[in-house]
Structure formats: structure tokens, C-alpha cells
Design an enzyme around this catalytic site. Structure first.
Site, PDB file in Angstrom:
ATOM      1  N   THR A  39       0.397  60.964  17.673  1.00 51.67           N
ATOM      2  CA  THR A  39       1.637  61.786  17.016  1.00 51.67           C
ATOM      3  C   THR A  39       2.341  62.650  18.375  1.00 51.67           C
ATOM      4  OG1 THR A  39       1.886  63.714  15.640  1.00 51.67           O
ATOM      5  CG2 THR A  39      -0.214  63.461  16.469  1.00 51.67           C
ATOM      6  N   ASP A  40       3.282  63.213  17.891  1.00 54.18           N
ATOM      7  CA  ASP A  40       4.147  63.873  18.614  1.00 54.18           C
ATOM      8  C   ASP A  40       3.406  65.442  19.014  1.00 54.18           C
ATOM      9  OD1 ASP A  40       4.882  65.115  16.325  1.00 54.18           O
ATOM     10  OD2 ASP A  40       7.131  64.833  16.765  1.00 54.18           O
ATOM     11  N   GLU A  41       2.413  65.558  17.762  1.00 57.51           N
ATOM     12  CA  GLU A  41       1.794  67.142  17.519  1.00 57.51           C
ATOM     13  C   GLU A  41       1.002  67.234  18.669  1.00 57.51           C
ATOM     14  OE1 GLU A  41       0.853  68.644  13.744  1.00 57.51           O
ATOM     15  OE2 GLU A  41       2.481  67.626  12.870  1.00 57.51           O
ATOM     16  N   TYR A  97      -5.748  69.702  13.255  1.00 60.71           N
ATOM     17  CA  TYR A  97      -5.417  68.214  13.165  1.00 60.71           C
ATOM     18  C   TYR A  97      -4.802  67.738  14.493  1.00 60.71           C
ATOM     19  CZ  TYR A  97      -1.954  64.508  12.630  1.00 60.71           C
ATOM     20  OH  TYR A  97      -1.208  63.437  12.829  1.00 60.71           O
ATOM     21  N   LYS A 124      -6.206  64.730  17.022  1.00 56.90           N
ATOM     22  CA  LYS A 124      -5.454  63.656  17.284  1.00 56.90           C
ATOM     23  C   LYS A 124      -5.276  63.413  19.031  1.00 56.90           C
ATOM     24  CE  LYS A 124      -3.183  60.905  15.204  1.00 56.90           C
ATOM     25  NZ  LYS A 124      -3.757  59.404  14.558  1.00 56.90           N
TER      26      LYS A 124
HETATM   27  O1  DAU Z   1       5.038  65.281  13.656  1.00 56.54           O
HETATM   28  C1  DAU Z   1       4.341  64.122  13.455  1.00 56.54           C
HETATM   29  C2  DAU Z   1       3.288  64.786  12.203  1.00 56.54           C
HETATM   30  O2  DAU Z   1       4.249  65.177  11.113  1.00 56.54           O
HETATM   31  C3  DAU Z   1       2.098  63.790  11.958  1.00 56.54           C
HETATM   32  O3  DAU Z   1       1.334  63.641  12.941  1.00 56.54           O
HETATM   33  C4  DAU Z   1       1.507  64.559  10.700  1.00 56.54           C
HETATM   34  O4  DAU Z   1       0.558  63.509  10.178  1.00 56.54           O
HETATM   35  C5  DAU Z   1       2.333  65.024   9.690  1.00 56.54           C
HETATM   36  O5  DAU Z   1       1.603  65.486   8.814  1.00 56.54           O
HETATM   37  C6  DAU Z   1       3.609  65.581  10.083  1.00 56.54           C
HETATM   38  O6  DAU Z   1       3.094  67.066  10.378  1.00 56.54           O
HETATM   39  P1  DAU Z   1       4.325  68.381   9.885  1.00 56.54           P
HETATM   40  O7  DAU Z   1       3.059  69.388   9.875  1.00 56.54           O
HETATM   41  O8  DAU Z   1       5.229  68.518  10.753  1.00 56.54           O
HETATM   42  O9  DAU Z   1       4.553  67.731   8.623  1.00 56.54           O
HETATM   43  P2  DAU Z   1       4.650  68.485   7.026  1.00 56.54           P
HETATM   44  O10 DAU Z   1       5.414  67.597   6.246  1.00 56.54           O
HETATM   45  O11 DAU Z   1       3.242  68.823   6.673  1.00 56.54           O
HETATM   46  O12 DAU Z   1       5.641  69.703   7.569  1.00 56.54           O
HETATM   47  C7  DAU Z   1       6.886  69.366   7.975  1.00 56.54           C
HETATM   48  C8  DAU Z   1       7.331  70.879   8.402  1.00 56.54           C
HETATM   49  O13 DAU Z   1       7.720  71.517   6.757  1.00 56.54           O
HETATM   50  C9  DAU Z   1       6.767  71.984   8.841  1.00 56.54           C
HETATM   51  O14 DAU Z   1       7.430  72.864   9.610  1.00 56.54           O
HETATM   52  C10 DAU Z   1       6.015  72.669   7.745  1.00 56.54           C
HETATM   53  C11 DAU Z   1       7.129  72.617   6.702  1.00 56.54           C
HETATM   54  N1  DAU Z   1       6.561  72.523   5.281  1.00 56.54           N
HETATM   55  C12 DAU Z   1       5.797  71.454   4.723  1.00 56.54           C
HETATM   56  C13 DAU Z   1       5.022  71.711   3.585  1.00 56.54           C
HETATM   57  C14 DAU Z   1       4.232  70.656   3.113  1.00 56.54           C
HETATM   58  C15 DAU Z   1       7.047  73.511   4.484  1.00 56.54           C
HETATM   59  O15 DAU Z   1       8.086  74.392   4.584  1.00 56.54           O
HETATM   60  N2  DAU Z   1       6.522  73.498   3.063  1.00 56.54           N
HETATM   61  C16 DAU Z   1       5.588  72.562   2.800  1.00 56.54           C
HETATM   62  O16 DAU Z   1       5.359  72.586   1.392  1.00 56.54           O
END
Ligand code: DAU
Length: 334
Positions: free
Chosen positions: A125-127, A149, A153
Site C-alpha cells: 500500500t502507499d501508506e 496498520y 504492511k
Molecule cells: O492508501 C491505501 C490505503 O487506503 C489502504 O492501504 C488501506 O487498507 C485503506 O483502509 C485506506 O486507508 P485510509 O485510512 O486512507 O482509508 P479510509 O477510507 O479509512 O479513510 C480515507 C480518509 O477519509 C482518511 O483521511 C480518513 C477519512 N475518513 C475515513 C472514515 C472511515 C473520514 O473522514 N471519516 C470516516 O468515517
């Protein structure tokens, strides 16, 4: 060609299995998946009976079972999707992530070394890079992961590389940006926001909603993984990014507009601890292999929202907890 896909009942894995079966008529797939909370038998219902598809339930940390599978099935290629993937959950239960993502990947690498495979593609992942204010991450950049996480990774990613360097295992690594599309478990930003709005609920935006992510439609990631598997240079790492950088607030507004809701549906909540500000990828290396994303962001979001509208029974079961009961029953019958 026989492919062992780990984590194939999850979001990206199930999309990849469908993609491969449709594209290559002489490929056979073994899907090895523990079917944890975010995996779902219904993700692959349409191909369950395909004679070129076989499902094996189990844990990638289970050395005995992993050995048995390699010995019996003799896969040509391994594509390792299996992972605990949600950052917020890693803040609640960090050790689970170390176990599955690092120990699980290590078990697969060690077994692949023992039995031999033609290629081992590890989905990272890019993370792993951490966060970047300006410019884009290159494959050669230092890894500075910030969440449990991302660290798990990064550990898996580096182990995979070490198995190439030390043991000559034919490893390939992909690091992709944020995926979205059909079958994504409704805990990630886009899938959660779409399903909340379809339920007429508010969408929880962390902090001021100004963090930035680069979004890629899942099928573009699948074609990228396929490109690396067939054309990538052994031992190399490839970034896969969609080139769609948006703040979370912008994403929220796209989805609100698509579902005819106004901004009163946004609820600003406490920020995620250690929240990475921005991810961005330099994708020149994979583009040299002939890959490029085919899906325009606006159309893909529209398509995704439509899919969730038309497949409400898929996510309603998950959100109501009914599915968790259903799959526990399924376990017993396997
Ligand atoms: O970048 C790749 C990664 O993207 C993957 O490796 C991970 O498995 C995947 O979970 C994802 O990580 P993020 O933390 O970037 O994705 P998430 O959808 O959880 O959150 C995206 C952005 O949105 C992040 O800045 C947090 C924000 N967010 C997320 C959720 C779930 C909110 O503001 N509200 C929320 O309820």
C-alpha cells in the site's frame, strides 16, 4: 496456469479473481481466505460454480495448512491480498495487524520458498511511505509508516523484498493508493459515506475534512496488479495510483451531490489519531510497462454509488450484523 490468491473473498481480492477469470480462459484460481469480518462469500457468488475456481478456508498464519495447500495444489503464481486493512481498527487492535499482515505474509513467503513458485506478488500500500506534503512518493523513497496498520504492511513489504534479495524468491510488490468500487466493506470513506446516505444517515468527517487521498477505481488496480504480475521485473516494486487527489471534504461533496443530499448531512467529528495528511504516488514506473488507469473518477464514483443502490441487500446485511451471523453458520458447513 494456477494462481493461489490469498484474501480473495475481500474487496480487492474478489474483484481481482473475477477480472482474471474473465481475462484468461486457461487460468485456474484457488482462493485461500479466512473469511473474517470484512470478507464475504457473496462477493463471489457469481463464480462459485466456475470449474476454474476453488475455495479453501483458512488462515495464512496456519503453517501446516499453508504447507498442505502448496504441496497439493502446486500454484505457479501467488498473489497475496490477505490482510487486516482498516486503519481505524488497527488503532483499536494493533496486534491483530502484526499477526496477520507480518506473520501471515512471512508464512506464505517461507512456504513459497520451500515449494518453489514462478512468481510471488505481494499487495502492499502507499501508506508504507507515510505522509507527504508536496510532490509524490517514488518506489525508492524511505518508508516512514505512521499507523499500526501501515507499519504491519511495511513489515510485510520489506520481508517480501528480503526473500527476493536473500533467497532469490521471484517476488513482485505493488503499492496502491486508496481503492473504491463495488464490494468494498462499508467501513472505508467512500463505501461508508454512500451507504450512510442511502440510509438517510449523516457522514462522519474526521477533523476539518482536509486530509488528501489519491483514489483509484478497484478495476484499475486489478489491471495494474495483472500488469505487474505478467510484465513486471522480478524483485521490483511498482506504485499504482489513480491520479485522483481530493480532500475528504471534496469526496463527501461529490457523494452528497450524487445522492441528492445537502451539506447538513456532514458531521464533523474528532480527528483520527496520527492521521496522515496526504498520500500521492509517482506512477511513472508502472506506466512504462504499458499500464494506465482507464476509469475517470466522476464516472467511477457514479457507477459505485449505483452499485450500492442496486445491491442494498449486500451491505444492509453487513451493517445490520445479520451477515456476521450468516457467515458463522456457513463456516460450520464448510
Ligand atoms: O492508501 C491505501 C490505503 O487506503 C489502504 O492501504 C488501506 O487498507 C485503506 O483502509 C485506506 O486507508 P485510509 O485510512 O486512507 O482509508 P479510509 O477510507 O479509512 O479513510 C480515507 C480518509 O477519509 C482518511 O483521511 C480518513 C477519512 N475518513 C475515513 C472514515 C472511515 C473520514 O473522514 N471519516 C470516516 O468515517
Amino acid at each position: 496456469m494456477k494462481l493461489l490468491i490469498t484474501g480473495g473473498a475481500g474487496f480487492i481480492g474478489s474483484n481481482f479473481i473475477r477480472y482474471i477469470l474473465n481475462k484468461y480462459s486457461d487460468y485456474w484460481i484457488i482462493n485461500f481466505d479466512i473469511v473474517s469480518y470484512c470478507a464475504n462469500f457473496e462477493n463471489l457468488k457469481d463464480i462459485e460454480k466456475n470449474p476454474r475456481y476453488k475455495f479453501i478456508k483458512g488462515d495464512i498464519c496456519d503453517e501446516k495448512l499453508v504447507n498442505k495447500i502448496f504441496q497439493k495444489e502446486k500454484p505457479d503464481f501467488v498473489v497475496n491480498f490477505a490482510a487486516e486493512s482498516h486503519v481505524d481498527r488497527s488503532i483499536l487492535e494493533p496486534k491483530k495487524f502484526t499477526r496477520t499482515n507480518i506473520l501471515g505474509t512471512h508464512t506464505l513467503l517461507e512456504t513459497a520458498r520451500k515449494y518453489g513458485v514462478k512468481k510471488f506478488e505481494h499487495i502492499s500500500t502507499d501508506e508504507v511511505y507515510g505522509t507527504i506534503k508536496k510532490e509524490e512518493f517514488k518506489e525508492t523513497d524511505v518508508l516512514l509508516p505512521n499507523s499500526p496498520y501501515a507499519v504491519s504492511k511495511a513489515g510485510a513489504d520489506l520481508l517480501a523484498r528480503a526473500y527476493y534479495k536473500t533467497f532469490g524468491l521471484p517476488v513482485l510488490i505493488t503499492r496502491s493508493s486508496n481503492n473504491f468500487g463495488p464490494y468494498q466493506f462499508p467501513e472505508k470513506l467512500i463505501s461508508l459515506f454512500i451507504t450512510n446516505l442511502l440510509e438517510n444517515k449523516k457522514v462522519p468527517l474526521y477533523g476539518k475534512g482536509l486530509n488528501i487521498r489519491d483514489w483509484i477505481y478497484v478495476l484499475d488496480n486489478c489491471s495494474g496488479i495483472d500488469t505487474v504480475l505478467h510484465k513486471g521485473e522480478i524483485g521490483e516494486i511498482y506504485n499504482i495510483g489513480g491520479g485522483n487527489e481530493f480532500t475528504n471534504l471534496e469526496i463527501a461533496k461529490f457523494i452528497l451531490k450524487e445522492l441528492s443530499k445537502d451539506e447538513s448531512f456532514i458531521e464533523y467529528i474528532k480527528d483520527r489519531p496520527g492521521h496522515d495528511f496526504r498520500y500521492a504516488l509517482d506512477t511513472r514506473k508502472i506506466k512504462k510497462l504499458g499500464w494506465k488507469p482507464e476509469h475517470k473518477f466522476g464516472e467511477a464514483i457514479r457507477k459505485t454509488a449505483k452499485w450500492y443502490k442496486e445491491n442494498a441487500s449486500w451491505w444492509e446485511k453487513i451493517k445490520s450484523g445479520e451477515y456476521l451471523k450468516y457467515y458463522k453458520k456457513q463456516y460450520k458447513n464448510l
